[in-house]
Enzyme design. Structure first.
Site, PDB file in Angstrom:
ATOM      1  N   LYS A 176      92.322  47.252  30.164  1.00  0.00           N
ATOM      2  CA  LYS A 176      91.337  46.167  30.235  1.00  0.00           C
ATOM      3  C   LYS A 176      89.956  46.729  29.941  1.00  0.00           C
ATOM      4  CE  LYS A 176      88.732  44.559  33.383  1.00  0.00           C
ATOM      5  NZ  LYS A 176      87.521  44.241  32.585  1.00  0.00           N
ATOM      6  N   GLU A 250      86.881  58.045  37.129  1.00  0.00           N
ATOM      7  CA  GLU A 250      85.683  58.651  36.509  1.00  0.00           C
ATOM      8  C   GLU A 250      84.524  57.734  36.836  1.00  0.00           C
ATOM      9  OE1 GLU A 250      85.534  61.441  35.106  1.00  0.00           O
ATOM     10  OE2 GLU A 250      87.651  61.862  34.811  1.00  0.00           O
ATOM     11  N   CYS A 284      76.870  58.327  32.090  1.00  0.00           N
ATOM     12  CA  CYS A 284      77.105  58.869  33.432  1.00  0.00           C
ATOM     13  C   CYS A 284      76.623  60.311  33.565  1.00  0.00           C
ATOM     14  CB  CYS A 284      78.580  58.752  33.773  1.00  0.00           C
ATOM     15  SG  CYS A 284      79.608  59.416  32.459  1.00  0.00           S
ATOM     16  N   GLU A 383      72.240  55.780  41.070  1.00  0.00           N
ATOM     17  CA  GLU A 383      72.415  55.730  39.619  1.00  0.00           C
ATOM     18  C   GLU A 383      71.721  54.467  39.085  1.00  0.00           C
ATOM     19  OE1 GLU A 383      76.329  54.752  37.958  1.00  0.00           O
ATOM     20  OE2 GLU A 383      76.100  56.507  36.689  1.00  0.00           O
TER      21      GLU A 383
HETATM   22  P1  NAD Z   1      81.796  48.596  36.583  1.00  0.00           P
HETATM   23  O1  NAD Z   1      82.296  49.423  37.698  1.00  0.00           O
HETATM   24  O2  NAD Z   1      80.995  47.399  36.879  1.00  0.00           O
HETATM   25  O3  NAD Z   1      83.003  48.081  35.676  1.00  0.00           O
HETATM   26  C1  NAD Z   1      83.921  48.990  35.086  1.00  0.00           C
HETATM   27  C2  NAD Z   1      85.196  48.240  34.786  1.00  0.00           C
HETATM   28  O4  NAD Z   1      85.841  47.911  36.023  1.00  0.00           O
HETATM   29  C3  NAD Z   1      85.002  46.916  34.034  1.00  0.00           C
HETATM   30  O5  NAD Z   1      86.031  46.787  33.068  1.00  0.00           O
HETATM   31  C4  NAD Z   1      85.139  45.882  35.154  1.00  0.00           C
HETATM   32  O6  NAD Z   1      85.549  44.610  34.697  1.00  0.00           O
HETATM   33  C5  NAD Z   1      86.203  46.530  36.031  1.00  0.00           C
HETATM   34  N1  NAD Z   1      86.216  46.085  37.438  1.00  0.00           N
HETATM   35  C6  NAD Z   1      85.162  45.760  38.210  1.00  0.00           C
HETATM   36  N2  NAD Z   1      85.572  45.415  39.457  1.00  0.00           N
HETATM   37  C7  NAD Z   1      86.914  45.557  39.462  1.00  0.00           C
HETATM   38  C8  NAD Z   1      87.926  45.384  40.468  1.00  0.00           C
HETATM   39  N3  NAD Z   1      87.615  45.011  41.706  1.00  0.00           N
HETATM   40  N4  NAD Z   1      89.211  45.644  40.139  1.00  0.00           N
HETATM   41  C9  NAD Z   1      89.529  46.056  38.896  1.00  0.00           C
HETATM   42  N5  NAD Z   1      88.625  46.223  37.895  1.00  0.00           N
HETATM   43  C10 NAD Z   1      87.334  45.984  38.181  1.00  0.00           C
HETATM   44  O7  NAD Z   1      81.047  49.630  35.634  1.00  0.00           O
HETATM   45  P2  NAD Z   1      80.185  49.324  34.343  1.00  0.00           P
HETATM   46  O8  NAD Z   1      78.919  48.731  34.843  1.00  0.00           O
HETATM   47  O9  NAD Z   1      81.008  48.606  33.323  1.00  0.00           O
HETATM   48  O10 NAD Z   1      79.950  50.799  33.766  1.00  0.00           O
HETATM   49  C11 NAD Z   1      78.967  51.622  34.233  1.00  0.00           C
HETATM   50  C12 NAD Z   1      79.502  52.624  35.245  1.00  0.00           C
HETATM   51  O11 NAD Z   1      80.521  53.444  34.659  1.00  0.00           O
HETATM   52  C13 NAD Z   1      78.446  53.575  35.705  1.00  0.00           C
HETATM   53  O12 NAD Z   1      78.493  53.746  37.092  1.00  0.00           O
HETATM   54  C14 NAD Z   1      78.800  54.877  35.002  1.00  0.00           C
HETATM   55  O13 NAD Z   1      78.331  56.031  35.620  1.00  0.00           O
HETATM   56  C15 NAD Z   1      80.272  54.808  34.971  1.00  0.00           C
HETATM   57  N6  NAD Z   1      80.784  55.710  33.926  1.00  0.00           N
HETATM   58  C16 NAD Z   1      81.390  56.881  34.312  1.00  0.00           C
HETATM   59  C17 NAD Z   1      81.857  57.767  33.361  1.00  0.00           C
HETATM   60  C18 NAD Z   1      82.536  59.054  33.765  1.00  0.00           C
HETATM   61  O14 NAD Z   1      83.127  59.677  32.915  1.00  0.00           O
HETATM   62  N7  NAD Z   1      82.494  59.464  35.011  1.00  0.00           N
HETATM   63  C19 NAD Z   1      81.725  57.468  32.007  1.00  0.00           C
HETATM   64  C20 NAD Z   1      81.107  56.276  31.654  1.00  0.00           C
HETATM   65  C21 NAD Z   1      80.640  55.397  32.628  1.00  0.00           C
END
Ligand code: NAD
Length: 480
Positions: A176, A250, A284, A383
């Site tokens: 997804k 991640e 990130c 963050e």
């Molecule tokens: P987010 O956590 O809002 O969403 C990430 C994904 O999770 C989306 O597809 C969202 O629809 C899904 N999601 C949200 N709630 C959910 C739930 N309860 N159950 C299942 N799926 C759910 O993150 P974002 O705003 O899309 O991305 C930014 C974040 O990602 C930042 O915190 C960033 O640091 C992190 N990130 C981490 C890495 C890494 O390698 N560690 C890399 C890129 C981004």
């Protein structure tokens, strides 16, 4: 354009889900419409992946057969790189020059090639006689159906980092993508089919958080891999605990960038500017907390402020653009909230801190430098995911380590010094999954990427990522 779901090797209509508009964040215009998949759609996708896993159409292929399909995928991606780069740039607002064949795309293609090779790596597991009269074997088997959930910051690359190791290991996948940025992931699904990856092995369900939740809850899903925020990681871990699914997380980061007084100030400032504004700070591993040894503070501050003021902000296809918009208006309001609260708490906004004057449509935000923020304040601890850098001072090695480690996150950090002994001492003490010395942000396919502390666990990239999608079985044979 209106997109469907990719289930069992075909584009299918939603059973009962709605639709979602997809925007170009540089203009706010709608560029596509996708399905907001319902729990019934997720069920259909997981069932397809479940059937595909247990009939062995992928999991029982030889590693070389799986590897060949992934090599074909890499070649197809190379051939279509321009189309992918254009779509990614339009959907995320990233400057085209940073996504095209001169930038992200070669790395994404190399990631697929790496996982194609890693599919054949036996990791040295072998048979042996460990008890008299018995022969023991280790089998490294695929975990099963994997639910994968990606964020919006590098949609194509994150999809590849998820499906590459899972497919190499022999798992089947339901992925997804983030709600706002699904377009290149949908394109990738069709390319996988063209590469000969059988129907049902990779399924894509577009949708929001509820779609993700349905995927995490599904009883046929054996493992969930998320790249996303720490808050989402905690929720997913709680949900997954109900059925004791394996989780691979991640999560967020808040990278320190630690500068000693023996550095080349111009170079340090150039890298700090690039790595705090690259992808509009929505990274990130972005440099977010610059700590400078007291004697160099004013020089480094001046050079970084000059660098940040010189960053060319604009629309993705305009000439020479170095930084695009934030992903959405919600994200811009979030970033602005952090900056306003920092100002109210007594910090100085030295440059930026608002919308650039000439960019009134789209979700632009100026490169921002904040000084005089307290180490315990929100702007240093949380963050932000925007082009916002704090600059503070430290006095000596132990204070540098203390400040560097003093956040909940532990994804990436960098240390800048010509003293290699000092660099190595600090690298050992920093609690981060990656520590760069005299650079910040480069990654390779071979090297593991993943967090400590509340940045999560499990690795993307590297042979370790493939192993995360395998489970060890011990088979013991009586031989006497
Ligand atoms: P987010 O956590 O809002 O969403 C990430 C994904 O999770 C989306 O597809 C969202 O629809 C899904 N999601 C949200 N709630 C959910 C739930 N309860 N159950 C299942 N799926 C759910 O993150 P974002 O705003 O899309 O991305 C930014 C974040 O990602 C930042 O915190 C960033 O640091 C992190 N990130 C981490 C890495 C890494 O390698 N560690 C890399 C890129 C981004």
């Amino acid at each position: 354009m209106k997109h469907k779901l990719w289930i069992n090797g075909a584009w299918v209509d939603s059973r009962d889900g709605g639709t979602m508009a997809i925007e170009n964040p540089a203009t706010g215009e709608t560029i596509a419409e996708v399905v907001n998949a319902s729990a019934a759609d997720v069920d259909a996708a997981v069932n397809a992946a479940h059937t595909a896993f247990y009939d062995g159409r992928w999991s029982r292929l030889t590693p070389s057969e799986r590897s060949l399909a992934l090599w074909r995928l890499a070649d197809l991606l190379q051939a279509r790189a321009e189309d992918f780069a254009r779509a990614e740039s339009e959907n995320t607002g990233k400057p085209y020059q940073f996504v095209s064949l001169g930038a992200d795309m070669p790395f994404a293609i190399d990631n697929v090639r790496f996982f194609a090779s890693a599919a054949r790596d036996t990791h040295g597991y072998s048979a042996g006689e460990y008890a008299k009269g018995f022969t023991s074997m280790y089998r490294r088997e695929p975990v099963g159906v994997v639910g994968q959930i990606t964020p919006w910051n590098y949609p194509l690359m994150m999809a590849i980092w998820k499906i590459g190791p899972a497919l190499a290991a022999g798992c089947t996948v339901v992925l997804k993508p983030a709600p706002g940025t699904p377009l290149t992931t949908l394109m990738l699904a069709e390319l996988c089919a063209e590469a000969g990856i059988p129907a049902g092995v990779l399924n894509i369900v577009t949708g929001g958080n509820e779609t993700g939740q349905a995927l995490v809850e599904h009883p046929f899903v054996r493992m969930v891999s998320l790249t996303g925020s720490t808050g989402t990681g905690k929720k997913i871990m709680r949900t997954a605990s109900e059925s004791l699914k394996r989780v691979h997380l991640e999560l967020g980061g808040k990278a320190p960038f630690i500068v000693f007084d023996d550095v080349d100030v111009e170079n340090v400032a150039a890298v700090a500017t690039l790595t705090s504004t690259f992808n509009t700070g929505q990274d990130c591993t972005a440099a977010t907390r610059v700590y400078v040894e007291k004697s160099q503070y004013s020089n480094v501050l001046e050079a970084i402020v000059e660098g940040m003021r010189g960053v060319k902000v604009g629309r993705q296809f305009d000439d020479g653009v170095q930084m695009g918009p934030l992903i959405s208006n919600t994200q811009r309001e979030r970033v602005q909230g952090f900056v306003e609260r920092a100002r109210a708490a007594g910090a100085q906004v030295v440059t930026g801190g608002g919308v650039p004057a000439d960019l009134d449509s789209g979700y632009f935000y100026a490169p921002t430098v904040i000084t005089d923020a307290d180490q315990k304040s929100e702007v240093i601890q949380s963050e932000i995911f925007g082009p916002v850098l704090t600059i503070s001072t430290f006095d000596g090695e132990s204070e540098a380590i203390q400040y560097g480690n003093d956040v909940l996150y532990g994804l990436a950090a960098s240390v800048w010094t010509k003293d290699i002994g000092r660099a190595m001492r600090i690298a050992r003490e920093l609690e981060f999954g990656t520590v760069w010395i005299n650079d910040h942000i480069p990654l390779t396919s071979e090297t593991p990427h993943g967090g400590f502390k509340q940045s999560g666990f499990g690795k993307d990239l590297s042979a370790e990522a493939v192993n995360d999608y395998r489970i060890t079985k011990h088979v013991m044979v009586k031989n006497g």
